[in-house]
Design a protein around this motif. Structure first.
Motif, PDB file in Angstrom:
ATOM      1  N   PRO A 350       0.715  -1.412  -0.011  1.00  0.00           N
ATOM      2  CA  PRO A 350      -0.091   0.047  -0.049  1.00  0.00           C
ATOM      3  C   PRO A 350       0.792   1.101   0.105  1.00  0.00           C
ATOM      4  CG  PRO A 350      -0.933  -1.659   1.537  1.00  0.00           C
ATOM      5  CD  PRO A 350       0.470  -2.269   1.020  1.00  0.00           C
ATOM      6  N   GLY A 351       1.949   1.120   0.806  1.00  0.00           N
ATOM      7  CA  GLY A 351       2.942   2.370   0.688  1.00  0.00           C
ATOM      8  C   GLY A 351       3.458   2.677  -0.586  1.00  0.00           C
ATOM      9  N   ILE A 352       3.544   1.778  -1.376  1.00  0.00           N
ATOM     10  CA  ILE A 352       4.331   1.909  -2.730  1.00  0.00           C
ATOM     11  C   ILE A 352       3.082   2.479  -3.798  1.00  0.00           C
ATOM     12  CG2 ILE A 352       5.179   0.607  -4.867  1.00  0.00           C
ATOM     13  CD1 ILE A 352       6.902  -0.845  -2.903  1.00  0.00           C
ATOM     14  N   VAL A 353       2.026   2.020  -3.653  1.00  0.00           N
ATOM     15  CA  VAL A 353       0.840   2.225  -4.441  1.00  0.00           C
ATOM     16  C   VAL A 353       0.556   3.530  -4.248  1.00  0.00           C
ATOM     17  CG1 VAL A 353      -1.732   1.779  -4.945  1.00  0.00           C
ATOM     18  CG2 VAL A 353      -0.064  -0.096  -4.450  1.00  0.00           C
ATOM     19  N   ASP A 354       0.372   3.926  -2.990  1.00  0.00           N
ATOM     20  CA  ASP A 354      -0.002   5.469  -2.850  1.00  0.00           C
ATOM     21  C   ASP A 354       0.991   6.251  -2.935  1.00  0.00           C
ATOM     22  OD1 ASP A 354       1.173   5.530  -0.150  1.00  0.00           O
ATOM     23  OD2 ASP A 354      -0.800   5.225   0.898  1.00  0.00           O
ATOM     24  N   GLY A 355       2.391   6.148  -2.791  1.00  0.00           N
ATOM     25  CA  GLY A 355       3.442   6.733  -2.788  1.00  0.00           C
ATOM     26  C   GLY A 355       4.172   7.240  -1.749  1.00  0.00           C
ATOM     27  N   THR A 356       3.674   6.740  -0.567  1.00  0.00           N
ATOM     28  CA  THR A 356       4.289   7.447   0.581  1.00  0.00           C
ATOM     29  C   THR A 356       5.392   6.375   0.967  1.00  0.00           C
ATOM     30  OG1 THR A 356       2.381   6.288   2.031  1.00  0.00           O
ATOM     31  CG2 THR A 356       2.493   8.637   1.319  1.00  0.00           C
ATOM     32  N   GLY A 357       5.500   5.250   0.523  1.00  0.00           N
ATOM     33  CA  GLY A 357       6.346   4.134   0.851  1.00  0.00           C
ATOM     34  C   GLY A 357       7.508   3.992  -0.032  1.00  0.00           C
ATOM     35  N   VAL A 358       7.568   4.864  -1.210  1.00  0.00           N
ATOM     36  CA  VAL A 358       8.418   4.581  -2.296  1.00  0.00           C
ATOM     37  C   VAL A 358       9.936   4.880  -1.804  1.00  0.00           C
ATOM     38  CG1 VAL A 358       9.136   5.521  -4.365  1.00  0.00           C
ATOM     39  CG2 VAL A 358       6.825   4.724  -4.178  1.00  0.00           C
ATOM     40  N   GLY A 359      10.060   5.977  -0.991  1.00  0.00           N
ATOM     41  CA  GLY A 359      11.470   6.611  -0.372  1.00  0.00           C
ATOM     42  C   GLY A 359      11.987   5.312   0.372  1.00  0.00           C
ATOM     43  N   ALA A 360      11.289   4.516   1.260  1.00  0.00           N
ATOM     44  CA  ALA A 360      11.847   3.496   1.935  1.00  0.00           C
ATOM     45  C   ALA A 360      12.259   2.318   1.344  1.00  0.00           C
ATOM     46  CB  ALA A 360      10.837   2.949   3.085  1.00  0.00           C
ATOM     47  N   ALA A 361      11.264   2.003   0.271  1.00  0.00           N
ATOM     48  CA  ALA A 361      11.630   0.891  -0.828  1.00  0.00           C
ATOM     49  C   ALA A 361      12.775   1.265  -1.618  1.00  0.00           C
ATOM     50  CB  ALA A 361      10.439   0.920  -1.785  1.00  0.00           C
ATOM     51  N   LEU A 362      13.038   2.512  -2.191  1.00  0.00           N
ATOM     52  CA  LEU A 362      14.214   2.773  -2.951  1.00  0.00           C
ATOM     53  C   LEU A 362      15.593   2.811  -2.129  1.00  0.00           C
ATOM     54  CD1 LEU A 362      12.856   5.841  -4.836  1.00  0.00           C
ATOM     55  CD2 LEU A 362      13.342   3.648  -5.818  1.00  0.00           C
ATOM     56  N   SER A 363      15.584   3.058  -0.584  1.00  0.00           N
ATOM     57  CA  SER A 363      16.795   3.091   0.108  1.00  0.00           C
ATOM     58  C   SER A 363      17.003   1.630   0.287  1.00  0.00           C
ATOM     59  CB  SER A 363      16.377   3.794   1.285  1.00  0.00           C
ATOM     60  OG  SER A 363      15.354   3.183   2.169  1.00  0.00           O
ATOM     61  N   SER A 364      15.700   0.722   0.385  1.00  0.00           N
ATOM     62  CA  SER A 364      16.304  -0.730   0.703  1.00  0.00           C
ATOM     63  C   SER A 364      17.029  -1.415  -0.326  1.00  0.00           C
ATOM     64  CB  SER A 364      14.938  -1.356   1.064  1.00  0.00           C
ATOM     65  OG  SER A 364      14.219  -1.495  -0.045  1.00  0.00           O
ATOM     66  N   MET A 365      17.042  -0.701  -1.669  1.00  0.00           N
ATOM     67  CA  MET A 365      17.621  -1.335  -2.769  1.00  0.00           C
ATOM     68  C   MET A 365      19.000  -1.190  -2.695  1.00  0.00           C
ATOM     69  SD  MET A 365      14.788  -0.159  -5.482  1.00  0.00           S
ATOM     70  CE  MET A 365      15.809  -0.346  -7.173  1.00  0.00           C
ATOM     71  N   VAL A 366      19.819  -0.034  -1.945  1.00  0.00           N
ATOM     72  CA  VAL A 366      20.917   0.303  -1.710  1.00  0.00           C
ATOM     73  C   VAL A 366      21.528  -0.159  -0.326  1.00  0.00           C
ATOM     74  CG1 VAL A 366      21.034   1.705  -3.913  1.00  0.00           C
ATOM     75  CG2 VAL A 366      20.529   2.534  -1.543  1.00  0.00           C
ATOM     76  N   SER A 367      20.742  -0.162   0.594  1.00  0.00           N
ATOM     77  CA  SER A 367      21.311  -0.203   2.023  1.00  0.00           C
ATOM     78  C   SER A 367      20.115  -0.688   3.083  1.00  0.00           C
ATOM     79  CB  SER A 367      21.903   1.078   2.556  1.00  0.00           C
ATOM     80  OG  SER A 367      22.207   0.934   3.669  1.00  0.00           O
ATOM     81  N   SER A 368      20.419  -1.302   4.160  1.00  0.00           N
ATOM     82  CA  SER A 368      19.394  -1.623   5.134  1.00  0.00           C
ATOM     83  C   SER A 368      19.438  -0.528   6.137  1.00  0.00           C
ATOM     84  CB  SER A 368      19.472  -2.920   5.554  1.00  0.00           C
ATOM     85  OG  SER A 368      20.901  -3.351   5.981  1.00  0.00           O
ATOM     86  N   SER A 369      20.330   0.512   6.211  1.00  0.00           N
ATOM     87  CA  SER A 369      20.724   1.384   7.181  1.00  0.00           C
ATOM     88  C   SER A 369      19.503   2.267   7.481  1.00  0.00           C
ATOM     89  CB  SER A 369      21.968   2.133   6.989  1.00  0.00           C
ATOM     90  OG  SER A 369      22.021   3.131   7.781  1.00  0.00           O
ATOM     91  N   ASN A 370      19.069   2.445   8.702  1.00  0.00           N
ATOM     92  CA  ASN A 370      18.003   3.374   9.116  1.00  0.00           C
ATOM     93  C   ASN A 370      18.371   4.687   8.662  1.00  0.00           C
ATOM     94  OD1 ASN A 370      16.276   1.546   9.922  1.00  0.00           O
ATOM     95  ND2 ASN A 370      16.976   1.509  12.187  1.00  0.00           N
ATOM     96  N   VAL A 371      19.472   5.093   8.629  1.00  0.00           N
ATOM     97  CA  VAL A 371      20.091   6.378   8.481  1.00  0.00           C
ATOM     98  C   VAL A 371      19.777   6.739   6.963  1.00  0.00           C
ATOM     99  CG1 VAL A 371      21.965   8.079   8.174  1.00  0.00           C
ATOM    100  CG2 VAL A 371      21.817   6.638  10.147  1.00  0.00           C
ATOM    101  N   ILE A 372      20.215   5.639   5.974  1.00  0.00           N
ATOM    102  CA  ILE A 372      19.854   5.725   4.646  1.00  0.00           C
ATOM    103  C   ILE A 372      18.370   6.089   4.334  1.00  0.00           C
ATOM    104  CG2 ILE A 372      20.198   4.586   2.418  1.00  0.00           C
ATOM    105  CD1 ILE A 372      22.682   5.490   3.503  1.00  0.00           C
ATOM    106  N   VAL A 373      17.708   5.300   5.213  1.00  0.00           N
ATOM    107  CA  VAL A 373      16.168   5.339   4.886  1.00  0.00           C
ATOM    108  C   VAL A 373      15.694   6.885   5.041  1.00  0.00           C
ATOM    109  CG1 VAL A 373      13.904   4.730   5.701  1.00  0.00           C
ATOM    110  CG2 VAL A 373      15.696   2.841   5.561  1.00  0.00           C
ATOM    111  N   GLN A 374      16.136   7.450   6.141  1.00  0.00           N
ATOM    112  CA  GLN A 374      15.500   8.656   6.583  1.00  0.00           C
ATOM    113  C   GLN A 374      16.162   9.801   5.473  1.00  0.00           C
ATOM    114  OE1 GLN A 374      13.412   9.249   8.808  1.00  0.00           O
ATOM    115  NE2 GLN A 374      13.530   7.104   9.163  1.00  0.00           N
ATOM    116  N   ILE A 375      17.472   9.346   4.983  1.00  0.00           N
ATOM    117  CA  ILE A 375      18.021  10.365   4.103  1.00  0.00           C
ATOM    118  C   ILE A 375      16.975  10.192   2.816  1.00  0.00           C
ATOM    119  CG2 ILE A 375      19.847  10.700   2.378  1.00  0.00           C
ATOM    120  CD1 ILE A 375      21.703  10.070   4.647  1.00  0.00           C
TER     121      ILE A 375
END
Length: 587
Positions: A350-375
């Motif tokens: 649902p977060g990817i469909v409505d757009g609000t979870g795309v940032g976390a999904a993109l960050s997980s493609m390069v790193s699992s760090s919580n800092v990277i997620v927030q960036i």
């Protein structure tokens, strides 16, 4: 104050690089609907983006030729193409301009709605069901639930076979999430239902989105040069990490080729199961092509600023060509990598469909760090700002030039001391505050997108046909850059392909009347134009409206194309109606 601004005109302050940077907000548009397109296209989603981008790039050559013909106009391809239709119907020209504006303008409201969602998620997150605070709440309150609790009884009735213990845990967990959700996430000052349109939600998303809109307005108030400078900084900050997200999974071998090898639509929209290339499957695919066009064709906004370019004869082609190449990189790579990593089923979150979870999904493609997620969440908000600024800059100039040429109300032609079309910008802002209220829930988001895209594909159909009409009627007019004739012909064919997308695709997004709602909204320009043209201007266009074509004193020129433009309109309408009847959603 410059002389052009004092005379109510835009300032020539851009070179092609400046226009390129203003248009650099188009690549982030992939983030608006990447989840929605995955839901309706399934395994074929990445192919939709690639095909749509190829169509957009080819079509841009027709627009580039027309833009070069009008060195004294702003407002983009719809303005340049609309003049081709004036000889044949006064109402078609403003229709093209209006459709382009109400297609581009909602980027403001949709982008601000997503950005508001990111801000709310970052500052006031809804706790996950398995988070420690939820677990602690359940442990402290579980004793108050029994088999006789009404909510437990209802849960067991709705989920046959569930044990009483599991039902109690499920109900308690849901109550815990609800109890621990910050009040601001569910706060709503007022909801207004409008029959036949939807519900306006004046909630926290609306308030935050409105604040963001006013910030962007303030930036653009200082003129196009200031806007281009801000866009350049934002683009560098946003597009480089976005490029890395797309390329890193390819270089590191993180792509699961099974996710991108079987190009088949799903059995039903958002179902996750593989379907077939039957009528239902093709309907879903065409619906995905319909929405993708709203993003992939968007770099044509690079020619919105011809009247603000220092050397429009050379800069218009460079601006749209290099903007197109930039979009090819991102619209090819991001959807491919995204689907390759997550798969069609994973993109239905649902977060990817409505757009609000795309940032976390993109960050997980390069790193699992919580800092990277927030960036990446911060970068996503900046990416949305980039897209919104592009939309406001382009759509406001469409309104401005439409007013200068006698199609839209006179007040829209006002500019401030910085050469910014402020009355058009205020109009954009007011319209989008209304749309923001409509799009402030998940259901309204895609409704706004589906309706606005009716206008966008209508504009594209009219404008691609305007290319050959200009060739016939205004072949004598100098063209600083001239497209190969075969491309003008190919793009005419693509105009009817877009009509196919329009007829088949508008219904795919959960609103069977989206096509007709879009048609009704498009028709609203007719009384507006009638008032301006016949009551205010006495049935004549301003002298400057056609001066680039060498016409003046109300002369619209000879209709050298004869009946062919009318035949194109009849053919386009026939394709839309046939596609709307023939293509049906899978049962």
């Amino acid at each position: 104050m410059s002389s052009t601004a004092s005379n109510g005109e835009l300032q020539r302050a851009l070179d092609w690089k400046g226009a390129f940077w203003v248009a650099a907000g188009v690549p982030p548009l992939v983030l608006f609907s990447i989840g929605g397109i995955a839901g309706v296209a399934g395994q074929a989603a990445f192919a939709v983006w690639i095909l749509s981008m190829c169509m957009g790039f080819l079509q841009s050559f027709t627009y580039a030729e027309m833009a070069g013909m009008f060195g004294n106009k702003s407002g983009g391809a719809s303005i340049y193409g609309a003049t081709a239709w004036l000889r044949y119907s006064k109402s078609i020209a403003p229709l093209s301009v209006w459709c382009n504006w109400f297609a581009w303008s909602p980027v403001l409201s949709l982008g601000c709605a997503i950005a508001a969602g990111y801000i709310l998620n970052a500052l006031f997150p809804i706790p996950h069901a398995d988070s420690q605070v939820v677990v602690d709440w359940v442990a402290a309150n579980l004793a108050s639930y029994t088999e006789a609790t009404q909510a437990v009884i209802d849960y067991m009735a709705a989920n046959a076979g569930t044990s009483a213990a599991d039902a109690i845990t499920a109900v308690a967990t849901a109550d815990a999430v609800s109890a621990l959700t910050p009040t601001i996430r569910v706060w709503e000052a007022y909801a207004l239902s409008i029959p036949g349109l939807g519900t306006l939600h004046f909630n926290s998303t609306f308030v935050i989105g409105a604040i963001l809109m006013f910030i962007i307005f303030a930036i653009q108030h200082r003129g196009i040069a200031s806007t281009a400078s801000a866009q350049k900084v934002l683009a560098v900050i946003v597009l480089i990490p976005l490029f890395l997200v797309g390329i890193v999974p390819i270089l590191t071998g993180s792509i699961d080729m099974m996710n991108v090898s079987e190009i088949v639509p799903p059995s039903v929209a958002y179902g996750g199961d593989v379907g077939a290339w039957d009528i239902g499957g093709w309907t879903l695919f065409l619906g995905a092509m319909y929405i993708a066009a709203w993003s992939t064709y968007g770099f044509e906004t690079a020619v919105c600023y011809t009247a603000e370019m220092k050397n429009p004869a050379t800069d218009t082609f460079k601006a749209i060509f290099f903007s197109g190449l930039l979009c090819i990189v991102f619209f090819f790579m991001i959807p491919f990598s995204f689907q390759g990593v997550f798969g069609a089923a994973g993109m239905l979150d649902p977060g990817i469909v409505d757009g609000t979870g795309v940032g976390a999904a993109l960050s997980s493609m390069v790193s699992s760090s919580n800092v990277i997620v927030q960036i990446f969440i911060i970068l996503m908000i900046m990416a949305l700002f980039l897209a919104i600024m592009t939309a406001m800059a382009g759509s406001s100039r469409t309104l401005y030039q439409g007013s200068r040429d006698g199609w839209l109300p006179k007040y829209l032609s006002h500019v401030n001391e910085h050469g910014a079309p402020t009355n058009a910008m205020w109009t954009d802002l007011g319209f989008n505050l209304f749309l923001l209220a409509l799009a402030s829930d998940a259901g309204g988001y895609f409704y706004v997108l589906a309706i606005s895209n009716v206008g966008y594909l209508t504009f594209n159909f009219l404008n691609l046909n305007a290319g050959w009409i200009h060739r016939i009627d205004s072949g004598h007019v100098h063209r600083p850059w001239k497209a190969p004739t075969f491309l003008i012909g190919l793009n005419t064919v693509l105009a009817f392909v877009n009509a196919l997308f329009l007829g088949a695709g508008a219904k795919v997004w959960g609103y069977e009347n989206a096509l007709w709602s879009g048609v009704v909204f498009a028709a609203l320009i007719l009384p507006v134009f009638w008032f301006r043209h016949y009551l205010q201007d006495g049935g004549k266009f301003p002298p400057e409206a056609l001066e680039d074509l060498g016409l003046s004193n109300g002369d619209l020129g000879e209709r050298k194309a004869g009946f062919l433009p009318y035949l194109a309109l009849i053919g386009g309408a026939a394709v839309v109606l046939w596609a709307n009847w023939f293509f049906v959603l899978p049962g």
